[in-house]
Structure formats: structure tokens, C-alpha cells
Design a protein around this motif. Structure first.
Motif, short mmCIF file in Angstrom:
data_model
loop_
_atom_site.label_atom_id
_atom_site.label_comp_id
_atom_site.label_asym_id
_atom_site.label_seq_id
_atom_site.Cartn_x
_atom_site.Cartn_y
_atom_site.Cartn_z
N ALA A 39 0.82 -1.21 0.00
CA ALA A 39 0.00 0.00 0.00
C ALA A 39 0.86 1.26 0.00
O ALA A 39 0.40 2.33 -0.41
N GLY A 66 -7.69 5.48 -10.40
CA GLY A 66 -7.04 6.46 -9.55
C GLY A 66 -5.62 6.67 -10.03
O GLY A 66 -5.13 5.93 -10.91
N THR A 115 -3.00 5.92 -8.50
CA THR A 115 -2.29 4.71 -8.10
C THR A 115 -3.32 3.63 -7.81
O THR A 115 -4.51 3.93 -7.67
N LEU A 131 -5.50 1.44 -5.42
CA LEU A 131 -6.07 1.94 -4.17
C LEU A 131 -6.74 0.82 -3.38
O LEU A 131 -7.17 -0.18 -3.96
N ARG A 132 -6.84 1.03 -2.07
CA ARG A 132 -7.73 0.22 -1.23
C ARG A 132 -9.00 1.02 -0.96
O ARG A 132 -9.07 2.22 -1.23
N ARG A 167 -10.76 7.11 -7.36
CA ARG A 167 -10.41 8.48 -7.76
C ARG A 167 -10.19 8.50 -9.27
O ARG A 167 -9.10 8.80 -9.76
#
Length: 287
Positions: free
Chosen positions: A143, A209, A211, A213-214, A255
Motif C-alpha cells: 500500500a 485512480g 495509483t 487503491l484500497r 479516484r
């Protein structure tokens, strides 16, 4: 362009220390595309294809230590029982030829938000094992590995040795959507991991997003619902309202942007659908 071909892991680390700006090539499934389109400008490439130490996996303390050069084909053939989420994602990567060459280490090194391996690694809580000749081994929670589009947390002299992935103690699922069923870059993707031993739910969102994401709020919500409905053991479905809310929270965690593959609104909608479906599949014990 100068191409270095180390024959061992030690030689690879020494080459990266001597050429910290060098690009890296393993299977070449990402780098060769960048070179062909003039988007890769390194004057030196380090070819890791001859480094045998990167090509194997072992079981260590409840995790699989997956060498950075293990191809997707072997993940599908050998690790479906131990790492089902990652194996499901590996099946969706490119063509058979790409799966024979590409690897999770290469996916991590490219750090593209659309990489298929990222969501199941996030959902499982994997750890990236990096190493440099000067400082030795460094462990990075996956993460924390992704910093920005195609940017990662490696230092200039570090290489990815392996990724440490917890062996599944419960169901895992993966889904992605694109413009066709095969050989496609994901418009968005999603992975879920249900761990009845740790009473934990993990999620991973791809291609929605800057990157991977969680979705922490969705994870907490589903874990609480499983507790309230005594459903950690699986085999009994959650009600539709619970699954729908889980999907909404996953969509809200994204995102996304509008681009050539999909609009932001479509990505949020698709993630909500994939989240509730994969959670239902996982809890029903579907492979």
C-alpha cells in the motif's frame, strides 16, 4: 543504448548500484512497448532475464515469497490454491505469450495504475522485498509502494527481489472490465480478500485512480456485516442491501478520471457492480 546482462542476483545489484538511472527489463512486456513508442529514454538497460534467483517461489511463515521474475503462467498453474486472488488476476493478463514472459515483479516495477497484479496484492496485504548492494533488504508494504502514476517507492539503487503474499485462509476474488474479454488493459479492476482467521476484509482497486487503491471504509463495513450476520465461515449469502452498500463504498473510494478507456462515472459504477458481485462469489465459495 547499453544493455547489461547480469548472470546472478549479486551482479544485478552491483549493476544497479553502478548505474542507478538504468532502466530494467525482465519479461519486456512493458518496457519494450515504452521503447517502441519512444517513451523510455534510459541510456542503459539492465536485463534481469538471466537471474535465476528471481525465478522461483517458496512458502515462508504463512506467506508465499514470490520471486520477482516468476511468470504469470506459473502463478496460474502452481499457486491457484495458495494465492487464488493473484492467480485469478494472472489469468486475465494479456495473451499466453505475455503470461509466459510477464511477472508480478515487472508489474510492480512499471507501477501503472492499470496493472492487473496490483488489486489482489493490495487486498491480500502483500509486502514488497527490495534490496540494494549497499543497504541490504528493505520491506515495503504494498500500500506504501505506489506513489504516483508509474512512480514507486524504490530507491535508485534498489531492485525488487520478491513479493511476500499471505497464503489465503479464506476466499479471494478478482474481476476486471475492459472493451473486450481478452488481451485488454483494464478500464477498472477490483479484488477482494475475506480472511476468516484474522476477521479481516481486504480490497484492491485498479485503473481508477492515480495509483492502485484500497477501500478502507468498504473493508470495515463488510467485516462488520460478516460479524453481525455470523457469516465469516462462508456458505451463507449476505443480503442484497449489504452487498449493494459495500459496492457503493468501493465506488466512492475510487479516484477515477475520464480517458480513452472509460469515463470516471462509468468506472465508479463498474467498481460498485464488481465489488458486490465478487463479494457474493467469495462468500458463496465460487472459484
Amino acid at each position: 543504448m547499453k544493455v547489461l546482462r547480469p548472470g546472478s542476483w549479486r551482479e544485478a545489484l552491483e549493476a544497479k548500484a553502478a548505474h542507478p538511472d538504468a532502466g530494467l527489463i525482465q519479461g519486456g512486456t512493458d518496457v519494450m512497448v515504452e521503447l517502441n513508442f519512444g517513451r523510455h529514454h534510459a541510456t542503459t538497460l539492465i536485463d534481469l532475464g538471466q537471474v535465476e534467483e528471481l525465478r522461483d517461489w517458496t512458502r515462508v511463515d504463512g506467506r508465499v515469497r514470490l520471486g520477482a521474475g516468476v511468470p504469470y503462467t506459473r502463478i496460474v498453474q502452481e499457486l491457484g490454491g495458495l494465492l487464488p486472488g493473484l492467480a485469478l488476476a494472472a489469468r486475465t493478463v494479456g495473451s499466453p505469450q505475455i503470461r509466459n514472459r510477464g511477472s508480478v515483479g515487472g508489474n510492480l516495477g512499471a507501477a501503472s495504475p492499470a496493472g492487473d497484479a496490483h488489486p489482489p496484492l493490495l487486498a491480500a496485504g502483500a509486502v514488497v522485498e527490495a534490496q540494494s548492494a549497499a543497504r541490504g533488504v528493505r520491506l515495503i508494504d504494498v500500500a506504501d509502494f505506489y506513489l504516483a502514476p508509474k512512480r514507486h517507492a524504490l530507491e535508485p539503487d534498489e531492485l525488487i527481489a520478491a513479493v511476500l503474499v499471505p497464503i489465503a485462509s479464506g476466499p479471494e476474488q478478482f474481476s476486471k472490465i475492459g472493451t473486450r474479454n481478452a488481451m485488454v488493459i483494464a478500464a477498472c479492476s477490483f479484488a477482494v480478500c475475506v480472511d476468516p482467521v484474522a476477521r479481516r476484509v481486504g480490497t484492491g482497486i485498479g485503473s481508477a485512480g492515480p495509483t492502485p487503491l484500497r477501500a478502507p471504509e468498504a473493508e470495515a463495513f463488510l467485516a462488520a456485516a460478516l460479524e453481525d450476520q455470523d457469516a465469516w465461515a462462508g456458505g451463507r449469502p449476505l443480503d442484497a442491501a449489504t452487498l449493494a452498500r459495500f459496492g457503493e463504498l468501493v465506488g466512492a473510494a475510487a479516484r477515477p478520471i475520464d480517458d480513452v478507456r472509460a469515463t470516471a462515472a462509468y468506472r465508479r459504477h463498474a467498481l460498485a457492480v464488481m465489488a458486490r458481485r465478487t463479494a457474493a462469489w467469495a462468500l458463496a465459495g465460487e472459484g
